[in-house]
Write an enzyme that holds these catalytic residues in place. Structure first.
Site, short mmCIF file in Angstrom:
data_model
loop_
_atom_site.label_atom_id
_atom_site.label_comp_id
_atom_site.label_asym_id
_atom_site.label_seq_id
_atom_site.Cartn_x
_atom_site.Cartn_y
_atom_site.Cartn_z
N CYS A 41 0.84 -1.20 0.00
CA CYS A 41 0.00 0.00 0.00
C CYS A 41 0.88 1.25 0.00
CB CYS A 41 -0.88 -0.05 1.25
SG CYS A 41 -1.81 1.44 1.61
N HIS A 42 0.32 2.33 -0.44
CA HIS A 42 1.02 3.62 -0.44
C HIS A 42 1.54 3.95 0.96
CE1 HIS A 42 1.48 7.70 -2.31
NE2 HIS A 42 1.67 7.97 -1.03
N THR A 43 0.81 3.55 1.99
CA THR A 43 1.21 3.89 3.36
C THR A 43 2.52 3.21 3.75
OG1 THR A 43 -1.13 4.13 3.85
CG2 THR A 43 0.35 4.16 5.73
N HIS A 63 0.83 -4.22 5.86
CA HIS A 63 -0.37 -4.21 6.70
C HIS A 63 -1.62 -4.60 5.91
CE1 HIS A 63 -0.15 -0.36 4.63
NE2 HIS A 63 -1.48 -0.33 4.72
N GLU A 64 -1.42 -5.21 4.72
CA GLU A 64 -2.58 -5.54 3.87
C GLU A 64 -2.50 -7.03 3.55
OE1 GLU A 64 -4.26 -2.45 0.74
OE2 GLU A 64 -2.97 -3.85 -0.33
N CYS A 93 -11.56 -4.32 20.18
CA CYS A 93 -11.58 -5.09 21.44
C CYS A 93 -13.00 -5.28 21.93
CB CYS A 93 -10.72 -4.41 22.50
SG CYS A 93 -11.46 -2.94 23.23
N CYS A 96 -13.36 -1.18 24.97
CA CYS A 96 -12.82 0.14 25.33
C CYS A 96 -13.90 1.21 25.08
CB CYS A 96 -11.54 0.44 24.55
SG CYS A 96 -11.81 0.86 22.81
N CYS A 99 -14.68 1.55 21.34
CA CYS A 99 -15.49 0.46 20.78
C CYS A 99 -16.93 0.55 21.26
CB CYS A 99 -14.90 -0.90 21.18
SG CYS A 99 -13.46 -1.39 20.22
N CYS A 107 -10.60 1.68 17.80
CA CYS A 107 -10.33 1.01 19.09
C CYS A 107 -8.98 1.49 19.63
CB CYS A 107 -10.29 -0.50 18.86
SG CYS A 107 -9.74 -1.44 20.30
N ARG A 111 -3.46 0.86 21.31
CA ARG A 111 -2.98 1.97 20.48
C ARG A 111 -1.56 2.40 20.86
NH1 ARG A 111 -1.72 3.84 16.31
NH2 ARG A 111 -1.09 5.97 16.37
N CYS A 170 -6.75 -3.39 3.81
CA CYS A 170 -6.54 -1.94 3.84
C CYS A 170 -7.26 -1.22 2.71
CB CYS A 170 -5.05 -1.56 3.85
SG CYS A 170 -4.84 0.22 4.00
N ARG A 365 -2.22 -2.33 -7.32
CA ARG A 365 -1.72 -3.10 -6.19
C ARG A 365 -0.82 -4.22 -6.69
NH1 ARG A 365 -2.77 0.45 -3.02
NH2 ARG A 365 -3.78 0.18 -1.01
P1 NAD Z 1 -1.60 5.41 -4.70
O1 NAD Z 1 -0.25 6.02 -4.67
O2 NAD Z 1 -1.77 4.07 -5.32
O3 NAD Z 1 -2.63 6.41 -5.45
C1 NAD Z 1 -2.57 7.80 -5.37
C2 NAD Z 1 -3.09 8.38 -6.69
O4 NAD Z 1 -3.09 9.81 -6.56
C3 NAD Z 1 -2.21 8.05 -7.91
O5 NAD Z 1 -3.00 7.52 -8.95
C4 NAD Z 1 -1.59 9.40 -8.28
O6 NAD Z 1 -1.37 9.53 -9.68
C5 NAD Z 1 -2.66 10.37 -7.80
N1 NAD Z 1 -2.15 11.72 -7.55
C6 NAD Z 1 -0.97 12.09 -7.00
N2 NAD Z 1 -0.89 13.42 -6.91
C7 NAD Z 1 -2.04 13.92 -7.45
C8 NAD Z 1 -2.55 15.23 -7.67
N3 NAD Z 1 -1.86 16.31 -7.29
N4 NAD Z 1 -3.75 15.37 -8.23
C9 NAD Z 1 -4.48 14.29 -8.62
N5 NAD Z 1 -4.04 13.00 -8.45
C10 NAD Z 1 -2.84 12.84 -7.87
O7 NAD Z 1 -2.12 5.40 -3.19
P2 NAD Z 1 -3.25 4.51 -2.44
O8 NAD Z 1 -2.64 3.25 -1.96
O9 NAD Z 1 -4.47 4.50 -3.25
O10 NAD Z 1 -3.45 5.44 -1.13
C11 NAD Z 1 -3.96 6.74 -1.26
C12 NAD Z 1 -3.79 7.53 0.03
O11 NAD Z 1 -4.61 6.98 1.04
C13 NAD Z 1 -2.38 7.53 0.60
O12 NAD Z 1 -2.11 8.79 1.17
C14 NAD Z 1 -2.45 6.48 1.68
O13 NAD Z 1 -1.44 6.67 2.66
C15 NAD Z 1 -3.82 6.73 2.19
N6 NAD Z 1 -4.49 5.66 2.93
C16 NAD Z 1 -5.29 6.03 3.94
C17 NAD Z 1 -6.01 5.08 4.64
C18 NAD Z 1 -6.94 5.48 5.72
O14 NAD Z 1 -7.43 4.60 6.44
N7 NAD Z 1 -7.25 6.75 5.88
C19 NAD Z 1 -5.86 3.74 4.30
C20 NAD Z 1 -5.06 3.40 3.21
C21 NAD Z 1 -4.37 4.37 2.53
O1 DAO Z 2 -6.35 5.26 16.71
O2 DAO Z 2 -5.15 7.04 16.78
C1 DAO Z 2 -5.50 5.99 16.20
C2 DAO Z 2 -4.80 5.65 14.89
C3 DAO Z 2 -5.45 4.53 14.17
C4 DAO Z 2 -4.74 4.23 12.90
C5 DAO Z 2 -5.55 4.58 11.71
C6 DAO Z 2 -4.67 4.78 10.57
C7 DAO Z 2 -5.40 5.22 9.35
C8 DAO Z 2 -4.57 5.92 8.38
C9 DAO Z 2 -3.27 5.27 8.08
C10 DAO Z 2 -3.23 4.65 6.77
C11 DAO Z 2 -3.55 3.22 6.81
C12 DAO Z 2 -2.85 2.37 5.89
ZN ZN Z 3 -2.80 0.65 3.50
ZN ZN Z 4 -11.66 -1.21 21.67
#
Ligand code: NAD
Ligand code: DAO
Ligand code: ZN
Ligand code: ZN
Length: 370
Positions: A41-43, A63-64, A93, A96, A99, A107, A111, A170, A365
């Site tokens: 994943c991007h993360t 993490h995926e 859990c 908490c 939850c 949860c 953490r 994820c 992916r």
């Molecule tokens: P990815 O890198 O596969 O996709 C990102 C996309 O954004 C790409 O297609 C890229 O071309 C595009 N992009 C980049 N800059 C841009 C711009 N300025 N304008 C328009 N498009 C643009 O990433 P992903 O795996 O899909 O993850 C996306 C985001 O979500 C990441 O920041 C990741 O860390 C985050 N994420 C968050 C959670 C959550 O729970 N909140 C979970 C998973 C991933």
């Molecule tokens: O409970 O404070 C908290 C953090 C929970 C983690 C959630 C992470 C979500 C965004 C990170 C990207 C996931 C791949």
């Molecule tokens: Zn992820």
């Molecule tokens: Zn909990």
């Protein structure tokens, strides 16, 4: 103690190193899992880059994943040897304050230690030549064997292919869940999705499942547009094709703005665009992307005074143990496809190539198969 093949992140910006590590047995309330497959994943790339404020090294990222329970520690009752599981970076859990609130999936039971790369007892289960290696997001799926707390495992349908449903650990759940749980997009809505990686494309699937009328997909990499259209996007827009801001373009296209927008990039400027392309009076923007350490979002407060709503979503607001198995069942029932997301498959030995493909915008992916 067992030996496991793993990709170690020794430090920020360094390629992962494939090595044999020692994995300690699961302690009380813990489970040893054999990972069958894991997405990249991007993360993971974000943490490896050094931009992640929580990034700790040396660590085993990933993490995926999807895997099989190999051994359970004392007192573990909810999973048994042979069960198929998806590791959860957001555990559940059930007891908490968070939850029990019924208002969040975040949860907090483990953490503090999870954020420090440790198991709940404050120690690690991974060692290399006697030196501790940290866990990552409580999952560390870039190791063939990993140890997780019982509360961080979703038990899933054994018929489900782990090399596909690992993506529900994820990206796919995050995008779909943000649309269905966090925003609760309704039939007929107008939606904008910024960023067409695994997360954004999953948000498009969610919007199509919610029967949104119009789904506007935005990316600067036009090679993503065909798949976005296939999954349900009605309009694909490259901001680079316009002189004016992308929010102005979308507001004009939609008679005042979208009902819902989703930022799936992690860029604070596109977060602003996503908020400001929302309709006055009711438009809601959900931040999913994770921005770099220390970055801040900005808009004019009047944007919110006049009814736009800014919110965020982690893991799609999905409670992992109670709700993720349902996503797997919906996948098995054919409600959505995961094939389109898996652009590459490779062994752990080639994992650095998976990061290169992601940085070059050539993959959605990559699934690592053990
Ligand atoms: P990815 O890198 O596969 O996709 C990102 C996309 O954004 C790409 O297609 C890229 O071309 C595009 N992009 C980049 N800059 C841009 C711009 N300025 N304008 C328009 N498009 C643009 O990433 P992903 O795996 O899909 O993850 C996306 C985001 O979500 C990441 O920041 C990741 O860390 C985050 N994420 C968050 C959670 C959550 O729970 N909140 C979970 C998973 C991933
Ligand atoms: O409970 O404070 C908290 C953090 C929970 C983690 C959630 C992470 C979500 C965004 C990170 C990207 C996931 C791949
Ligand atoms: Zn992820
Ligand atoms: Zn909990």
């Amino acid at each position: 103690m067992i030996k496991s093949k793993a990709a170690i992140a020794w430090g920020p910006g360094q390629p992962l190193s494939i090595e044999e590590v020692d994995v300690m047995p699961p302690q009380a309330g813990e489970v040893l899992v054999r990972i069958v497959a894991t997405g990249v994943c991007h993360t993971d790339a974000f943490t490896l880059s050094g931009e992640d404020p929580e990034g700790i090294f040396p660590a085993i990222l990933g993490h995926e994943g999807g895997g099989v329970v190999e051994q359970v520690g004392e007192g573990v009752t909810s999973v048994a040897v042979g069960d198929h599981v998806v590791p959860l970076y957001t555990p559940e859990c059930g007891e908490c304050k968070f939850c029990k609130s019924g208002k969040t999936n975040l949860c907090q039971k483990i953490r503090e230690t999870q954020g420090k790369g440790l198991m709940p007892d404050g120690t690690t289960r991974f060692y290399k030549d006697g030196e501790p290696i940290f866990h990552y997001m409580g999952c560390s799926t870039f190791s063939e064997y990993t140890v997780l707390p019982e509360i961080a495992l979703a038990k899933v349908n054994k018929e489900a292919p782990l090399d596909e449903v690992c993506l529900l650990g994820c990206g796919v759940t995050t995008g779909m869940g943000a649309v269905m749980n966090t925003a609760k997009v309704e039939e007929g809505a107008t939606v904008a999705v910024f960023g067409l990686g695994g997360v954004g494309l999953s948000a498009i699937i969610g919007a199509a499942m919610a029967k949104a009328d119009r789904i506007i997909a935005i990316d600067i990499n036009e090679s993503k547009f065909d798949l976005a259209r296939k999954l349900g996007a009605t309009d694909c827009i490259n901001p680079k094709d316009y002189e004016k801001s992308i929010q102005e373009v979308i507001v004009e296209l939609t008679d005042g703005g979208v009902d819902y927008s989703f930022e799936c990039i992690g860029n604070v400027h596109t977060m602003r665009s996503a908020l400001e392309c929302c309709h006055k009076g009711w438009g809601e923007s959900v931040i999913i992307g994770v921005a770099g350490a220390g970055q801040e979002i900005a808009t004019r407060p009047f944007q919110l005074v006049t009814g736009r709503v800014w919110k965020g979503s982690a893991f799609g607001g999905v409670k992992g143990r109670s709700e993720l198995p349902g996503y797997v069942d919906r996948y098995m029932a054919g409600e959505f496809s995961l094939d389109d997301f898996i652009t590459h498959r490779m062994p752990l030995e080639s994992i650095n190539e998976a990061f290169d493909l992601m940085h070059e915008g050539k993959s959605i992916r990559t699934v690592i198969e053990y």
